[in-house]
Design a protein around this motif. Sequence first.
Motif, PDB file in Angstrom:
ATOM      1  N   VAL A 174      -4.414  39.920  -7.847  1.00 39.10           N
ATOM      2  CA  VAL A 174      -3.072  40.577  -7.973  1.00 39.10           C
ATOM      3  C   VAL A 174      -2.447  40.029  -9.291  1.00 39.10           C
ATOM      4  O   VAL A 174      -2.493  39.064  -9.600  1.00 39.10           O
ATOM      5  CB  VAL A 174      -2.053  40.419  -6.920  1.00 39.10           C
ATOM      6  N   PRO A 175      -2.168  40.974 -10.376  1.00 39.97           N
ATOM      7  CA  PRO A 175      -1.781  40.403 -11.603  1.00 39.97           C
ATOM      8  C   PRO A 175      -0.319  39.577 -11.313  1.00 39.97           C
ATOM      9  O   PRO A 175       0.400  39.776 -10.520  1.00 39.97           O
ATOM     10  CB  PRO A 175      -0.954  41.673 -12.487  1.00 39.97           C
ATOM     11  N   GLN A 176      -0.501  38.421 -12.027  1.00 38.62           N
ATOM     12  CA  GLN A 176       0.583  37.161 -11.957  1.00 38.62           C
ATOM     13  C   GLN A 176       1.240  37.062 -13.366  1.00 38.62           C
ATOM     14  O   GLN A 176       2.408  37.074 -13.129  1.00 38.62           O
ATOM     15  CB  GLN A 176      -0.121  35.950 -11.403  1.00 38.62           C
ATOM     16  N   ASP A 177       0.601  37.234 -14.410  1.00 38.61           N
ATOM     17  CA  ASP A 177       1.097  37.275 -15.642  1.00 38.61           C
ATOM     18  C   ASP A 177       0.833  38.256 -16.341  1.00 38.61           C
ATOM     19  O   ASP A 177      -0.587  38.589 -16.584  1.00 38.61           O
ATOM     20  CB  ASP A 177       0.831  35.966 -16.448  1.00 38.61           C
ATOM     21  N   THR A 178       1.830  39.136 -17.153  1.00 35.94           N
ATOM     22  CA  THR A 178       1.374  40.359 -18.046  1.00 35.94           C
ATOM     23  C   THR A 178       2.085  39.931 -19.159  1.00 35.94           C
ATOM     24  O   THR A 178       3.182  40.061 -19.070  1.00 35.94           O
ATOM     25  CB  THR A 178       1.382  41.492 -17.198  1.00 35.94           C
ATOM     26  N   VAL A 179       1.201  40.293 -20.571  1.00 33.46           N
ATOM     27  CA  VAL A 179       2.018  40.483 -21.600  1.00 33.46           C
ATOM     28  C   VAL A 179       1.745  41.796 -22.149  1.00 33.46           C
ATOM     29  O   VAL A 179       0.684  42.278 -22.125  1.00 33.46           O
ATOM     30  CB  VAL A 179       1.615  39.250 -22.578  1.00 33.46           C
ATOM     31  N   SER A 180       2.761  42.463 -22.774  1.00 32.55           N
ATOM     32  CA  SER A 180       2.825  43.768 -23.172  1.00 32.55           C
ATOM     33  C   SER A 180       3.393  44.125 -24.625  1.00 32.55           C
ATOM     34  O   SER A 180       4.417  43.456 -24.780  1.00 32.55           O
ATOM     35  CB  SER A 180       3.281  44.749 -22.202  1.00 32.55           C
ATOM     36  N   GLN A 222      11.902  50.419 -33.227  1.00 35.21           N
ATOM     37  CA  GLN A 222      11.942  49.268 -32.527  1.00 35.21           C
ATOM     38  C   GLN A 222      10.468  48.630 -32.066  1.00 35.21           C
ATOM     39  O   GLN A 222       9.536  49.492 -31.789  1.00 35.21           O
ATOM     40  CB  GLN A 222      12.749  49.357 -31.232  1.00 35.21           C
ATOM     41  N   ALA A 223      10.272  47.418 -32.300  1.00 34.15           N
ATOM     42  CA  ALA A 223       9.000  46.840 -31.700  1.00 34.15           C
ATOM     43  C   ALA A 223       9.317  45.712 -30.863  1.00 34.15           C
ATOM     44  O   ALA A 223      10.288  44.861 -31.034  1.00 34.15           O
ATOM     45  CB  ALA A 223       8.108  46.464 -32.856  1.00 34.15           C
ATOM     46  N   THR A 224       8.994  45.521 -29.634  1.00 37.50           N
ATOM     47  CA  THR A 224       9.055  44.431 -28.761  1.00 37.50           C
ATOM     48  C   THR A 224       7.711  43.872 -27.905  1.00 37.50           C
ATOM     49  O   THR A 224       6.687  44.459 -28.072  1.00 37.50           O
ATOM     50  CB  THR A 224       9.894  45.017 -27.519  1.00 37.50           C
ATOM     51  N   VAL A 225       7.772  42.549 -27.540  1.00 32.47           N
ATOM     52  CA  VAL A 225       6.864  41.979 -26.923  1.00 32.47           C
ATOM     53  C   VAL A 225       7.694  41.518 -25.582  1.00 32.47           C
ATOM     54  O   VAL A 225       8.756  40.979 -25.308  1.00 32.47           O
ATOM     55  CB  VAL A 225       6.065  40.708 -27.521  1.00 32.47           C
ATOM     56  N   SER A 226       7.013  41.853 -24.377  1.00 32.92           N
ATOM     57  CA  SER A 226       7.651  41.329 -23.031  1.00 32.92           C
ATOM     58  C   SER A 226       6.648  40.668 -22.211  1.00 32.92           C
ATOM     59  O   SER A 226       5.211  40.913 -22.510  1.00 32.92           O
ATOM     60  CB  SER A 226       7.964  42.523 -22.159  1.00 32.92           C
ATOM     61  N   TRP A 227       6.957  39.674 -21.254  1.00 34.51           N
ATOM     62  CA  TRP A 227       6.047  38.929 -20.660  1.00 34.51           C
ATOM     63  C   TRP A 227       6.551  39.154 -19.250  1.00 34.51           C
ATOM     64  O   TRP A 227       7.940  39.000 -19.021  1.00 34.51           O
ATOM     65  CB  TRP A 227       6.141  37.576 -20.899  1.00 34.51           C
ATOM     66  N   GLU A 228       5.805  39.210 -18.135  1.00 34.97           N
ATOM     67  CA  GLU A 228       6.216  39.525 -16.752  1.00 34.97           C
ATOM     68  C   GLU A 228       5.476  38.584 -15.908  1.00 34.97           C
ATOM     69  O   GLU A 228       4.323  38.475 -15.993  1.00 34.97           O
ATOM     70  CB  GLU A 228       6.148  41.046 -16.139  1.00 34.97           C
ATOM     71  N   HIS A 229       6.160  37.811 -15.214  1.00 35.60           N
ATOM     72  CA  HIS A 229       5.552  36.860 -14.312  1.00 35.60           C
ATOM     73  C   HIS A 229       5.843  37.104 -12.751  1.00 35.60           C
ATOM     74  O   HIS A 229       6.798  37.251 -12.519  1.00 35.60           O
ATOM     75  CB  HIS A 229       5.939  35.289 -14.617  1.00 35.60           C
ATOM     76  N   ARG A 230       4.858  37.274 -11.863  1.00 37.07           N
ATOM     77  CA  ARG A 230       5.128  37.550 -10.403  1.00 37.07           C
ATOM     78  C   ARG A 230       4.907  36.155  -9.489  1.00 37.07           C
ATOM     79  O   ARG A 230       3.767  35.637  -9.843  1.00 37.07           O
ATOM     80  CB  ARG A 230       4.048  38.571 -10.119  1.00 37.07           C
TER      81      ARG A 230
END
Length: 272
Positions: A174-180, A222-230
């Motif tokens: 299962v994805p735990q860390d995702t950078v977009s 606009q330009a963005t970078v995001s990090w999601e941690h589950r």
Amino acid sequence: MQATTSLSPTLAMAGLLLLPLSALAADPAPGNVLTVGGGAAVVSSYSGSDKLSTMPLVAIDYAMANGFFASTMRGIGYGGQAGPLSYSLALGYRGERTDHKRNGINGYGGSDYLKGMGDVKGNASALLGMAYSPIPGVQLSVSSDIPLNNRDNGARLQFGAGGQIYSKNDSQGVPQDTVSLGVQTGWGEKKYMQTMYGVSASQASNTAFKQYTPKGGFYEAQATVSWEHRFDAKWGLTAMAGVTSLIGDARKSPIVQRKTAPVGAIYATYRY
């Protein structure tokens, strides 16, 4: 489908149109999902301001298995998916802009620099969105914000593209860390451009600004970078940082103090 519409009532802010909301998406398993969360965002006090405001983010999102949803982030509406194509139709709210500084931590949407310009009233909006995923992890999107009242506020469109550049799974896959990464541009009809960046003859007589009549067209990139941690299936943390730049006639507006500004947010969510 990732929401790309403006955030409603107290959360309405043009600079966060690419705020990553994957934490609000329902689980693949059937059933209704309630997501609650909160955090903070840093944005320009108004589009073109040289000052930043810190404001709270409050997320309450109820997504039903049949596609209907009610959300502080997405409005009230219906969404569905057909293969790689997803779509949504919702009723939302576009926040106001005042010609004086707002007090407290929710300072977005007002500035003393605009004194004499008058307030831009908020409006109910029809929020239409469509996204296409040509390959897993990549999404192309278009969304519209059409005022249902205070029609002089004008309609706007958002075109976006985003994709995952890093993903780490836990021991169960299962994805735990995702950078977009994401990019987006905004287009406004003439009414929107005049309301947000123009200076009418009466406004010019009440202020030190020269009269300015922008044309309809692209106004923002606009330009963005995001990090999601589950942390687990229920708890998640998302952080986002980016930059927004005014373009076209919006960039030339006399009310614009800073053409390029940072934007950021961090918030936690919990799924029931």
